[in-house]
Design a protein around this motif. Structure first.
Motif, mmCIF file in Angstrom:
data_model
loop_
_atom_site.group_PDB
_atom_site.id
_atom_site.type_symbol
_atom_site.label_atom_id
_atom_site.label_comp_id
_atom_site.label_asym_id
_atom_site.label_seq_id
_atom_site.Cartn_x
_atom_site.Cartn_y
_atom_site.Cartn_z
ATOM 1 N N ARG A 1 55.837 5.464 81.925
ATOM 2 C CA ARG A 1 56.030 6.899 82.124
ATOM 3 C C ARG A 1 56.108 7.623 80.783
ATOM 4 N N ASP A 2 56.717 6.972 79.776
ATOM 5 C CA ASP A 2 56.805 7.586 78.440
ATOM 6 C C ASP A 2 55.433 7.690 77.777
ATOM 7 N N LEU A 3 54.574 6.704 78.050
ATOM 8 C CA LEU A 3 53.260 6.673 77.400
ATOM 9 C C LEU A 3 52.252 7.583 78.090
ATOM 10 N N ALA A 4 52.264 7.599 79.398
ATOM 11 C CA ALA A 4 51.241 8.315 80.167
ATOM 12 C C ALA A 4 51.242 9.800 79.809
ATOM 13 N N GLY A 5 50.059 10.345 79.698
ATOM 14 C CA GLY A 5 49.911 11.763 79.387
ATOM 15 C C GLY A 5 49.831 12.063 77.909
ATOM 16 N N ASN A 6 50.023 11.070 77.060
ATOM 17 C CA ASN A 6 49.916 11.260 75.613
ATOM 18 C C ASN A 6 48.536 10.833 75.114
ATOM 19 N N ALA A 7 48.147 11.386 73.966
ATOM 20 C CA ALA A 7 46.918 10.963 73.305
ATOM 21 C C ALA A 7 47.240 9.858 72.321
ATOM 22 N N LEU A 8 46.221 9.076 71.950
ATOM 23 C CA LEU A 8 46.425 7.973 71.020
ATOM 24 C C LEU A 8 46.900 8.468 69.658
ATOM 25 N N ASP A 9 46.311 9.558 69.178
ATOM 26 C CA ASP A 9 46.721 10.142 67.898
ATOM 27 C C ASP A 9 48.005 10.957 68.075
ATOM 28 N N HIS A 10 48.843 10.931 67.048
ATOM 29 C CA HIS A 10 50.069 11.730 67.061
ATOM 30 C C HIS A 10 50.332 12.187 65.631
ATOM 31 N N PRO A 11 50.749 13.438 65.417
ATOM 32 C CA PRO A 11 50.952 13.942 64.045
ATOM 33 C C PRO A 11 52.013 13.191 63.253
ATOM 34 N N ASP A 12 52.916 12.488 63.916
ATOM 35 C CA ASP A 12 53.951 11.743 63.203
ATOM 36 C C ASP A 12 53.470 10.381 62.698
ATOM 37 N N GLN A 13 52.275 9.968 63.111
ATOM 38 C CA GLN A 13 51.784 8.653 62.687
ATOM 39 C C GLN A 13 51.425 8.664 61.201
ATOM 40 N N PRO A 14 51.896 7.692 60.432
ATOM 41 C CA PRO A 14 51.443 7.570 59.039
ATOM 42 C C PRO A 14 49.931 7.346 58.986
ATOM 43 N N VAL A 15 49.339 7.635 57.840
ATOM 44 C CA VAL A 15 47.886 7.489 57.693
ATOM 45 C C VAL A 15 47.431 6.082 58.059
ATOM 46 N N ALA A 16 48.150 5.072 57.579
ATOM 47 C CA ALA A 16 47.746 3.696 57.857
ATOM 48 C C ALA A 16 47.752 3.408 59.352
ATOM 49 N N VAL A 17 48.723 3.948 60.074
ATOM 50 C CA VAL A 17 48.775 3.754 61.528
ATOM 51 C C VAL A 17 47.645 4.509 62.203
ATOM 52 N N ARG A 18 47.445 5.768 61.798
ATOM 53 C CA ARG A 18 46.413 6.603 62.441
ATOM 54 C C ARG A 18 45.030 5.989 62.321
ATOM 55 N N PHE A 19 44.772 5.290 61.210
ATOM 56 C CA PHE A 19 43.462 4.670 61.007
ATOM 57 C C PHE A 19 43.498 3.156 61.213
ATOM 58 N N ASN A 20 44.619 2.655 61.731
ATOM 59 C CA ASN A 20 44.719 1.244 62.088
ATOM 60 C C ASN A 20 44.413 0.325 60.914
ATOM 61 N N ILE A 21 45.128 0.558 59.825
ATOM 62 C CA ILE A 21 44.990 -0.218 58.593
ATOM 63 C C ILE A 21 46.363 -0.756 58.220
ATOM 64 N N PRO A 22 46.459 -1.994 57.767
ATOM 65 C CA PRO A 22 47.759 -2.497 57.320
ATOM 66 C C PRO A 22 48.329 -1.616 56.214
ATOM 67 N N GLY A 23 49.579 -1.234 56.344
ATOM 68 C CA GLY A 23 50.181 -0.313 55.389
ATOM 69 C C GLY A 23 50.189 -0.816 53.962
ATOM 70 N N TRP A 24 50.309 -2.131 53.772
ATOM 71 C CA TRP A 24 50.429 -2.673 52.422
ATOM 72 C C TRP A 24 49.135 -2.542 51.619
ATOM 73 N N ILE A 25 47.985 -2.457 52.297
ATOM 74 C CA ILE A 25 46.711 -2.418 51.578
ATOM 75 C C ILE A 25 46.125 -1.007 51.504
#
Length: 446
Positions: A118-142
């Motif tokens: 219920r928390d997930l449904a209705g949301n889009a995959l992208d969210h403004p709070d996501q860090p760049v590495a998360v938004r582009f699905n890249i490991p943060g360390w690299i």
């Protein structure tokens, strides 16, 4: 299979991939389907596409699951449910209907799972709070190192890395030209267009099944990314030369170079893995190649290499690397890679370069390539090699290209000390290629 049964198969396959974090996903996928021959071709494609899609979006899916307070980020079930809600946009009721516990279908949701859904449904995959590495699905360390390597184009390249790679084919010049191969594929309802950079490449429309077709089985074409084709092109393997493909793997570049040699001269495919070289044998036969041999790099091969010192016209080192340029093709590879892996690879690359440097004859070429976009595996590796081996010089890219093709660099390729390809800018996998020429030493000249 029913839609629910395909979902359960995807969940089971993802769980196997997650349980084997150091094993390439394609190997796990292959073993999974070989053990389930009853799954038809269409169902396999559906399951595989869902699994690779989840791996491609894994950081974002995990971010949402953690935000919802779920421990499903580490399970195939949790990731599939999140993908259905966030990527496909299905409603909570629709998803719950697929998880009904029927034959071969996923078990119904428990109370906590329903809350998360219920928390997930209705949301889009992208969210403004996501860090760049998360938004582009890249490991943060690299991500900082990638951004430094890619500069202002970094986020455009990240986006390209998240798109599935096209299906590229290399025309086997021993059996066909590009037009002939294109016509043969068209008869099999495989539509293609010429690649923009490789003079013997074709790009297929969609994702057709090729390996059972006559054009493939007759050896007219091989599946090979356009960037990989350009590595072989820059090796400048001409008829009559002696060529060594030092890190040959399953032989893709060996095949391409043998074709430009027109079966004249000799090409030796070397690799530390006998299994990889065995796979090359079948491809070599299918392609109609007669001037290629294989050598496993063992004690006997090292003696042969020592005897061949200073006698080889072209040595190609397609070095083991981080594979950061192939993430669109192997989305799981980004999650397998660890910081210490790159340090170990950089050391191994330097050792390989040092071990083959003496093979090249005066005036011959050493071609160094990686499918990485990291400078420490590429430009920095070459700079260190030149310090250790002052008898080598970089061949400028425009010169190397003209020597290999007789033509000027194509539009969109920047001249310099090496070829740098990126998915966003060039539509290929990420590659680095540097051509080095060995100079005559005073002793050799005397």
């Amino acid at each position: 299979m029913t839609p629910g049964a395909r979902l359960q198969a995807a969940i089971d396959l993802l769980d196997e991939i997650l349980a084997n974090p150091r094993k390439p996903a394609d190997a796990v996928v292959g073993a999974f389907f070989r053990g389930r021959r009853y799954i038809g071709g269409g169902d396999r494609r559906d399951v595989a596409e869902r699994v690779y899609g989840v791996l491609r979006r894994r950081a974002q899916l995990e971010w949402w699951l953690q935000r919802a307070g779920s421990d499903g980020a580490s399970t195939g079930r949790g990731l599939v449910v999140a993908d259905l809600a966030l990527n496909q946009g299905l409603s909570a009721d629709h998803i719950a209907g697929l998880f009904d516990g029927g034959k071969f279908r996923p078990l119904p949701f428990e109370r906590e799972e329903r809350r998360v859904l219920r928390d997930l449904a209705g949301n889009a995959l992208d969210h403004p709070d996501q860090p760049v590495a998360v938004r582009f699905n890249i490991p943060g360390w690299i991500e900082p190192e990638l951004r430094a390597a890619l500069g202002p184009a970094a986020e455009a390249e990240y986006a390209a890395m998240n798109r599935p790679a096209p299906v590229d084919l290399r025309v086997n010049l021993l059996k066909a030209d590009r037009e002939t191969a294109q016509q043969a594929l068209a008869k099999e309802n495989v539509a293609t267009s010429p690649t923009g950079l490789s003079p013997f490449g074709l790009r297929a429309q969609g994702r057709p099944s090729l390996v059972t077709g006559e054009a493939f089985r007759a050896g007219l074409v091989e599946i090979q990314d356009e960037g990989s084709q350009l590595v072989a092109l820059l090796a400048d393997a001409k008829p009559g030369l002696r060529v060594v493909d030092y890190c040959a793997g399953a032989g893709g570049k060996t095949l391409a170079m043998a074709a430009t040699m027109n079966n004249k001269g000799s090409i030796t495919a070397c690799d530390v893995s006998s299994m990889r070289l065995e796979r090359a044998v079948t491809r070599i036969r299918r392609a109609g190649i007669h001037n290629a041999t294989q050598k496993v790099i063992d004690a006997a091969a090292r003696k042969w290499l020592k005897r061949a010192s200073g006698s080889i016209d072209r040595v190609l080192v397609d070095a083991p690397c981080s594979g950061t340029g192939t993430w669109r093709r192997n989305p799981d590879a980004r999650w397998v890679l660890q910081p210490n892996d790159i340090e170990e690879l950089v050391t191994k690359q330097a050792q390989i370069l040092d071990s083959v440097a003496a093979l090249v004859k005066a005036g011959g070429k050493l071609i160094y390539a990686t499918c990485s976009i990291l400078p420490r595996e590429n430009q920095h590796q070459i700079a260190a090699f030149l310090q250790r081996h002052p008898d080598y010089r970089i061949v400028p890219l425009s010169e190397a290209w003209r020597e290999a093709t007789g033509e000027a660099l194509p539009a969109g390729i920047e001249d310099g000390e090496g070829l740098r390809l990126n998915p966003g800018a060039h539509g290929t996998d990420g590659f680095f290629v540097c051509v080095l020429r060995r100079q005559a030493t005073e002793r050799a000249a005397a």
